[in-house]
Design an enzyme around this catalytic site. Structure first.
Site, PDB file in Angstrom:
ATOM      1  CE  LYS A   1      -1.452   2.879   2.616  1.00 22.25           C
ATOM      2  NZ  LYS A   1      -1.285   3.980   1.672  1.00 22.25           N
TER       3      LYS A   1
ATOM      4  CD  GLU B   1      13.314   0.569   9.221  1.00 18.08           C
ATOM      5  OE1 GLU B   1      13.838   1.642   9.586  1.00 18.08           O
ATOM      6  OE2 GLU B   1      13.860  -0.539   9.349  1.00 18.08           O
TER       7      GLU B   1
ATOM      8  CB  CYS C   1      13.432   8.754   7.886  1.00 15.65           C
ATOM      9  SG  CYS C   1      14.330   7.558   6.898  1.00 15.65           S
TER      10      CYS C   1
ATOM     11  CD  GLU D   1      10.605  12.781  10.682  1.00 22.05           C
ATOM     12  OE1 GLU D   1       9.383  12.573  10.810  1.00 22.05           O
ATOM     13  OE2 GLU D   1      11.331  12.089   9.962  1.00 22.05           O
TER      14      GLU D   1
HETATM   15  P1  NAD Z   1       2.817   8.878   7.085  1.00 20.56           P
HETATM   16  O1  NAD Z   1       2.997   8.159   8.370  1.00 20.56           O
HETATM   17  O2  NAD Z   1       1.833   9.977   7.032  1.00 20.56           O
HETATM   18  O3  NAD Z   1       2.373   7.847   5.955  1.00 20.56           O
HETATM   19  C1  NAD Z   1       3.107   6.678   5.689  1.00 20.56           C
HETATM   20  C2  NAD Z   1       2.182   5.660   5.061  1.00 20.56           C
HETATM   21  O4  NAD Z   1       1.163   5.337   5.996  1.00 20.56           O
HETATM   22  C3  NAD Z   1       1.472   6.138   3.807  1.00 20.56           C
HETATM   23  O5  NAD Z   1       1.335   5.053   2.925  1.00 20.56           O
HETATM   24  C4  NAD Z   1       0.113   6.558   4.328  1.00 20.56           C
HETATM   25  O6  NAD Z   1      -0.899   6.481   3.351  1.00 20.56           O
HETATM   26  C5  NAD Z   1      -0.103   5.525   5.404  1.00 20.56           C
HETATM   27  N1  NAD Z   1      -1.036   5.936   6.445  1.00 20.56           N
HETATM   28  C6  NAD Z   1      -1.300   7.183   6.905  1.00 20.56           C
HETATM   29  N2  NAD Z   1      -2.243   7.127   7.874  1.00 20.56           N
HETATM   30  C7  NAD Z   1      -2.569   5.826   8.023  1.00 20.56           C
HETATM   31  C8  NAD Z   1      -3.479   5.118   8.854  1.00 20.56           C
HETATM   32  N3  NAD Z   1      -4.256   5.745   9.736  1.00 20.56           N
HETATM   33  N4  NAD Z   1      -3.551   3.770   8.739  1.00 20.56           N
HETATM   34  C9  NAD Z   1      -2.782   3.123   7.849  1.00 20.56           C
HETATM   35  N5  NAD Z   1      -1.909   3.735   7.025  1.00 20.56           N
HETATM   36  C10 NAD Z   1      -1.805   5.072   7.116  1.00 20.56           C
HETATM   37  O7  NAD Z   1       4.263   9.331   6.622  1.00 20.56           O
HETATM   38  P2  NAD Z   1       4.676  10.116   5.289  1.00 20.56           P
HETATM   39  O8  NAD Z   1       4.326  11.544   5.475  1.00 20.56           O
HETATM   40  O9  NAD Z   1       4.169   9.406   4.069  1.00 20.56           O
HETATM   41  O10 NAD Z   1       6.249   9.904   5.293  1.00 20.56           O
HETATM   42  C11 NAD Z   1       7.098  10.664   6.033  1.00 20.56           C
HETATM   43  C12 NAD Z   1       7.443   9.960   7.328  1.00 20.56           C
HETATM   44  O11 NAD Z   1       8.027   8.692   7.048  1.00 20.56           O
HETATM   45  C13 NAD Z   1       8.480  10.710   8.132  1.00 20.56           C
HETATM   46  O12 NAD Z   1       8.142  10.661   9.487  1.00 20.56           O
HETATM   47  C14 NAD Z   1       9.760   9.920   7.866  1.00 20.56           C
HETATM   48  O13 NAD Z   1      10.738  10.040   8.849  1.00 20.56           O
HETATM   49  C15 NAD Z   1       9.230   8.533   7.781  1.00 20.56           C
HETATM   50  N6  NAD Z   1      10.182   7.667   7.059  1.00 20.56           N
HETATM   51  C16 NAD Z   1      10.889   6.757   7.783  1.00 20.56           C
HETATM   52  C17 NAD Z   1      11.818   5.953   7.140  1.00 20.56           C
HETATM   53  C18 NAD Z   1      12.621   4.953   7.894  1.00 20.56           C
HETATM   54  O14 NAD Z   1      13.218   4.083   7.265  1.00 20.56           O
HETATM   55  N7  NAD Z   1      12.692   5.004   9.207  1.00 20.56           N
HETATM   56  C19 NAD Z   1      12.006   6.081   5.754  1.00 20.56           C
HETATM   57  C20 NAD Z   1      11.262   7.024   5.055  1.00 20.56           C
HETATM   58  C21 NAD Z   1      10.339   7.812   5.729  1.00 20.56           C
END
Ligand code: NAD
Length: 498
Positions: A195, A271, A305, A402
Site C-alpha cells: 500500500k 521504520e 527520515c 522532524e
Molecule cells: P505517514 O505516516 O503519514 O504515511 C506513511 C504511510 O502510511 C502512507 O502510505 C500513508 O498512506 C499511510 N497511512 C497514513 N495514515 C494511516 C493510517 N491511519 N492507517 C494506515 N496507514 C496510514 O508518513 P509520510 O508523510 O508518508 O512519510 C514521512 C514519514 O516517514 C516521516 O516521518 C519519515 O521520517 C518517515 N520515514 C521513515 C523511514 C525509515 O526508514 N525510518 C524512511 C522514510 C520515511
C-alpha cells in the site's frame, strides 16, 4: 498476468502514461495478477512543481483490500515452496529490469514526488539494489542444530516465511521503500500486499509491473492505491490471514498501527521518523563536515527520515562552519525537478511546505538568525528556499520535530558531554552523524549516541547491505542486510530425539 496498458485497464487509464515519463505506469489495482478498478473510484496524482493533476489512479476500498489478502493467501503455499534459488532468480531479473528502466522510473518519481532528477536517479539505482541484494540472500536462509544441554535430544531451529505481509510505504522514497520491503519478503517466501502513499502511487505500480515481467507469479505481489489508508489497513490487520505488517512512515501513524496489530498479535517491523543530530567537533575537517552536511541535510531535498535535523557545532568552529554551509545552501538552484541543473525541487505538498514555514517562523521569533533563505519563493509549486538558521535557542520547536524540508538549524556547544546530551535529547533514535579527526573520540561518541545508525565522518548511511533502522520511537526491527530477510521469517524449533 495482464500487461499494463492492456484492454482490461482501459476504463481507468485517464492519461497516456507513456507521455508522463516514457514508462507505461499502470493506474489500476493489482490483485491476484489482474489489474482492476477500485471500488472507491479514483484519486488524482498531483505534480508538486505545478500543482496540477498528472493522472488518476484507482482508489481501493476495504473490500478490495480483503480481496488482495485472499489473493496473497492463495498464492502463499506455492510461493513458500518455490525453491529459494528460483525466488532469487526472479528477484535478479527484477533488478536487471529496474536498472534498464532506471531513467524512466526516476522521471516518474520526479513528476509525482517533486524531487530533483539527480536525487531520483540515485534512488532508482538504490532501489534496484535491494532486489539484487535479496536475490543473493534468498539462498542464505539459515537455521541451527544443537545438542540439548541435557544431551537427551537435538534442538533444531528452522526459519519459515512469516506469511501474508502488508507493506505500507511513504511518499518520500517511493521506489526504495517499496523494494526494501518487497525484496526480503519475496526472498523469504512471503506474499505481499503493498500500500503506497497516495501522493506517489505511480512508482509503486511501475515497480509491481516490473516484478510481474520478471516472473513473479499472480497473487504474490498485490498493490492497493487508496485515498483511505486508515479503514483499508484496519480491515487487513483485522484479517487473521495477515501475519506481518512492515510499515515505513511517521512515528504517529506507526503507534496507531502497532495498537491495531496488537488485536491480532501481528508481527510488526516499523521504520519510523527521525530527528538526526549532526555533530561537528573542533577537531573536525570542516570542509569534509560541510560536504557531509550537504548530503545529510539535502539528500532528497531534506525530505528523508535520515535528514540531519539539528546541527550541533563546537563554539570554536561554529562561525566558520555556518559561513561555509550558508554559501553552499545559498548556491543551490531551486526549480522543477526535471529542469536541467535543478538541485532542489518542490516539497511534496502544500501541508509539508506550511509545516516547514511555520517551524522556521517560530524559530526566528524565538531568536534564531536567518543566514540564508527563510521563506517560500513567490512562484507556483510547493517550493521552499534552502535555509540556514544560526544560534537556534535550545528548546525551540524546530529542534524537537522532524523538519522534512531544506532547513539547517545550528546550535553551538562547548564540550563533548554537552554535545552528547543535546543529541540524545529526543524521543527519536534513527541516525546520528559526527565529524571529528580523532578516531578515539569518534568511537566513544558513536557508542554514547542513542541511535540505530551512526555516520562517522560520513553524511549518508543507507546501503542495502547494511542493517537500517532505529531505536527509541524511531522503530522496531531492521531493513536491508541479512536482518531484513529475517524480519520476514518465523523461527520454528523442532525437538528431535534420534
Ligand atoms: P505517514 O505516516 O503519514 O504515511 C506513511 C504511510 O502510511 C502512507 O502510505 C500513508 O498512506 C499511510 N497511512 C497514513 N495514515 C494511516 C493510517 N491511519 N492507517 C494506515 N496507514 C496510514 O508518513 P509520510 O508523510 O508518508 O512519510 C514521512 C514519514 O516517514 C516521516 O516521518 C519519515 O521520517 C518517515 N520515514 C521513515 C523511514 C525509515 O526508514 N525510518 C524512511 C522514510 C520515511
Amino acid at each position: 498476468m495482464i500487461a499494463p496498458g492492456s484492454a482490461l485497464q482501459e476504463d481507468i487509464v485517464t492519461a497516456d502514461l507513456t507521455t508522463l515519463a516514457g514508462i507505461e505506469a499502470p493506474t489500476g489495482l493489482l490483485i491476484g495478477g489482474q489489474w482492476s478498478t477500485g471500488r472507491a473510484g479514483t484519486l488524482p496524482v498531483i505534480n508538486p512543481a505545478t500543482e496540477d493533476a498528472l493522472t488518476e489512479v484507482a482508489d481501493a476500498s476495504p473490500e478490495d483490500a480483503i480481496d488482495a489478502v485472499g489473493a496473497a493467501a492463495q498464492a502463499l503455499p506455492a510461493w513458500a515452496a518455490t525453491p529459494p534459488r528460483e525466488r532469487g532468480e526472479i528477484l535478479r531479473r527484477a533488478f536487471e529490469l529496474m536498472k534498464q528502466r532506471s531513467e524512466q522510473i526516476a522521471r516518474l518519481m520526479v513528476l509525482e514526488n517533486g524531487k530533483a532528477l539527480k536525487d531520483a536517479r540515485s534512488e532508482a539505482l538504490y532501489s534496484a539494489e535491494f532486489f539484487r541484494w535479496y536475490a543473493e540472500e534468498a539462498v542464505r536462509i539459515d537455521g541451527s542444530l544443537t545438542i540439548a544441554p541435557s544431551g537427551a535430544n537435538r534442538i533444531m531451529a528452522i526459519r519459515q516465511p512469516v506469511g501474508v505481509s502488508v507493506l505500507i510505504t511513504p511518499w518520500n522514497f517511493p521506489a526504495a521503500m517499496a523494494t526494501r520491503k518487497i525484496g526480503p519478503a519475496l526472498a523469504a517466501g512471503c506474499t505481499v500486499i503493498l500500500k503506497p502513499a497516495k501522493e506517489t502511487p505511480l512508482t509503486a505500480l511501475a515497480v509491481a509491473s516490473i516484478l510481474a515481467e520478471a516472473g513473479v507469479p499472480d497473487g504474490v505481489v498485490n498493490v492497493l492505491t487508496t485515498n483511505k489508508a486508515g479503514p483499508l489497513t484496519q480491515a487487513m490487520l483485522a484479517d487473521p490471514r495477515v501475519r506481518k505488517l512492515s510499515f515505513t512512515g511517521s512515528t504517529e501513524v506507526g503507534r496507531l498501527l502497532l495498537k491495531q496489530a496488537a488485536e491480532t498479535v501481528t508481527n510488526c517491523s516499523m521504520e519510523l521518523g527521525g530527528n538526526a543530530p549532526f555533530l561537528v567537533f573542533d577537531d573536525a575537517d570542516l570542509d569534509a563536515a560541510v560536504d557531509g552536511a550537504m548530503v545529510a541535510k539535502m539528500r532528497n531535498g531534506g525530505e528523508a527520515c535520515t535528514a540531519a535535523n539539528r546541527f550541533y557545532v563546537h563554539e570554536r568552529v561554529a562561525d566558520e562552519f555556518a559561513a561555509k554551509l550558508t554559501a553552499r545552501m545559498a548556491a543551490l538552484r531551486v526549480g522543477p525537478g526535471l529542469d536541467d541543473g535543478t538541485d532542489l525541487g518542490p516539497l511534496v505538498n502544500s501541508d509539508t511546505r506550511s509545516k516547514v514555514a511555520s517551524l522556521v517562523e517560530t524559530a526566528t521569533q524565538d531568536g534564531a538568525a536567518v543566514l540564508t533563505g527563510g521563506h517560500a519563493p513567490d512562484r507556483l509549486g510547493y517550493f521552499y528556499q534552502p535555509t540556514v538558521l544560526d544560534r537556534v535557542p535550545a528548546g525551540a520547536g524546530i529542534l524537537a520535530e522532524e523538519i522534512f524540508g531544506p532547513v539547517a538549524p545550528i546550535v553551538r556547544f562547548a564540550s563533548q558531554d554537552e554535545a552528547i546530551t543535546l543529541a540524545n535529547d529526543t524521543e527519536y533514535g534513527l541516525v546520528s552523524y559526527l565529524y571529528s579527526q580523532d578516531l578515539r573520540r569518534c568511537l566513544q561518541v558513536a557508542e554514547a549516541l542513542e541511535a540505530g545508525m551512526i555516520g562517522v565522518n560520513r553524511g549518508v548511511v543507507s546501503d542495502p547491505a547494511a542493517p537500517f533502522g532505529g531505536v527509541k520511537q524511531s522503530g522496531l526491527g531492521r531493513e536491508g542486510a541479512h536482518e531484513g530477510l529475517v524480519e520476514f521469517t518465523e523461527t520454528k524449533y523442532i525437538a528431535v530425539d534420534w
